[in-house]
Design an enzyme around this catalytic site. Structure first.
Site, PDB file in Angstrom:
ATOM      1  N   SER A 126      -8.401  -9.403  -1.227  1.00 56.71           N
ATOM      2  CA  SER A 126      -8.533  -7.040  -1.292  1.00 56.71           C
ATOM      3  C   SER A 126      -7.603  -6.958  -1.882  1.00 56.71           C
ATOM      4  O   SER A 126      -6.419  -7.219  -1.526  1.00 56.71           O
ATOM      5  CB  SER A 126      -9.521  -7.125  -0.812  1.00 56.71           C
ATOM      6  OG  SER A 126      -9.801  -5.408  -1.178  1.00 56.71           O
ATOM      7  N   HIS A 127      -7.163  -6.026  -0.373  1.00 66.53           N
ATOM      8  CA  HIS A 127      -6.044  -4.849  -0.164  1.00 66.53           C
ATOM      9  C   HIS A 127      -5.052  -5.094   1.060  1.00 66.53           C
ATOM     10  O   HIS A 127      -4.114  -5.664   1.519  1.00 66.53           O
ATOM     11  CB  HIS A 127      -7.243  -3.488   0.252  1.00 66.53           C
ATOM     12  CG  HIS A 127      -6.116  -2.417   0.402  1.00 66.53           C
ATOM     13  ND1 HIS A 127      -4.714  -1.814  -0.757  1.00 66.53           N
ATOM     14  CD2 HIS A 127      -4.032  -2.105   1.133  1.00 66.53           C
ATOM     15  CE1 HIS A 127      -4.220  -1.335  -0.418  1.00 66.53           C
ATOM     16  NE2 HIS A 127      -4.146  -0.936   0.326  1.00 66.53           N
ATOM     17  N   CYS A 128      -5.862  -6.301   1.831  1.00 63.59           N
ATOM     18  CA  CYS A 128      -5.443  -6.962   2.844  1.00 63.59           C
ATOM     19  C   CYS A 128      -4.219  -8.480   1.520  1.00 63.59           C
ATOM     20  O   CYS A 128      -4.533  -9.703   2.423  1.00 63.59           O
ATOM     21  CB  CYS A 128      -5.863  -7.040   4.089  1.00 63.59           C
ATOM     22  SG  CYS A 128      -6.190  -5.797   4.925  1.00 63.59           S
ATOM     23  N   SER A 136       1.054  -1.389   0.075  1.00 66.70           N
ATOM     24  CA  SER A 136      -0.292  -0.058   0.088  1.00 66.70           C
ATOM     25  C   SER A 136       1.097   1.049   0.080  1.00 66.70           C
ATOM     26  O   SER A 136       1.299   1.719  -0.905  1.00 66.70           O
ATOM     27  CB  SER A 136      -1.213  -0.319   1.345  1.00 66.70           C
ATOM     28  OG  SER A 136      -1.930   1.056   0.928  1.00 66.70           O
TER      29      SER A 136
END
Length: 304
Positions: A266-268, A124
């Site tokens: 997803s983002h994790c 990220s």
């Protein structure tokens, strides 16, 4: 560290300690002085192994690598760095506001550790930092792994900023967990809610001393200068931007890049499917020259 109240600082420090207890390897703490402030680093793995620098996502600190550290320590001396200008245990004096600052900050860290050249892994905002460091001090990088880098290739969805605004307006722990933290996890996947206590108490109690790093799209001409082998992993359920557009743009900008879309994450993704992410990273770091990516199990990974 700067907090609004002693009670808020205690909550954050306890959450940080609780997450560090999730690390299932031994570690040592380093405090590295830099022009930009004292940088807190968690080091694990045999000192004789090649090094890797790990840069976390915004608001979490280095403890977030608990699902990856054991696997990576088998092949690397890992230095998990708490980024200056974020909510963590580093003590900022100045913000790292541009690629030159980011490169100088990291140069001072590498020089302190007596590392001439190293691999990088960034998630990220840490991926955004890694890319900017690569445009500034590319000669210090062997390979880099980007895990859902924030912005960088394509803009954030408007919903990302909307959710940020809401959690800063409705400052309740349960609301922040449900409305923001859980949003980063694909349906059907689970991450212990207590993992996010560190982020939540940071949002509620941290007092900013310097301007934080705000990821944005990196100019194409800057990305085109990156020549080091790069692996980009994204979840197919990514929520902060369109992951397929980001992968396409990354391949158009960085010459030596391999991209992978991990299903049902997803983002994790590095926690949601830690086994696949860890295996993919290890194979990428070991191989020379670049070739098709396979998991240790022999199953082909989805490529884009």
């Amino acid at each position: 560290m700067a907090f609004k109240t002693p009670e808020g600082e205690e909550l954050f420090q306890q959450a940080y300690s609780n997450n560090l207890k999730r690390w299932n390897v031994s570690y040592e703490i380093l405090n590295i002085p830099t022009t930009y402030g004292n940088t807190y680093v968690i080091a694990s793995g045999e000192k004789e192994l090649p090094p890797v620098i790990m840069l976390h996502g915004a608001g979490m600190g280095s403890t977030i690598w608990y699902a990856n550290i054991k696997a990576l320590c088998k092949i690397r001396r890992v230095y998990a760095v708490d980024a200056i200008g974020d909510i963590n245990k580093s003590e900022p004096l100045r913000s790292i506001s541009n690629p030159e600052d980011m490169g100088k900050w990291m140069t001072e860290i590498l020089d302190y550790l007596d590392i001439e050249k190293t691999d990088f892994i960034g998630h990220s905002a840490g991926g955004y930092l890694t890319l900017n460091i690569a445009t500034s001090i590319q000669s210090r990088i062997n390979k880099m792994v980007l895990l859902a880098p924030a912005a960088s290739f394509v803009p954030f969805h408007k919903q990302f900023f909307l959710r940020l605004a809401f959690i800063n307006a409705i400052r309740r722990k349960g609301f922040i967990q449900r409305f923001f933290c859980d949003w980063f996890i694909a349906k059907g996947n689970t991450i212990d809610n207590e993992v996010f206590d560190q982020f939540i108490y940071g949002v509620l109690h941290y007092k900013w001393k310097v301007k934080p790093v705000i990821p944005k799209v990196i100019p194409k001409e800057n990305l085109e200068t990156i020549k080091v082998p790069t692996l980009l992993l994204m979840g197919d359920k990514e929520v902060i931007y369109n992951p397929r557009r980001a992968l396409k743009q990354a391949k158009a900008c960085i010459p030596h890049i391999e991209t992978m879309m991990l299903p049902n994450t997803s983002h994790c993704l590095f926690i949601e499917d830690a086994k696949k992410v860890n295996e993919s990273i290890i194979i990428f770091l070991h191989k020379d020259p670049p070739c098709e990516l396979y998991l240790v199990t022999g199953a082909k990974v989805q490529e884009v």
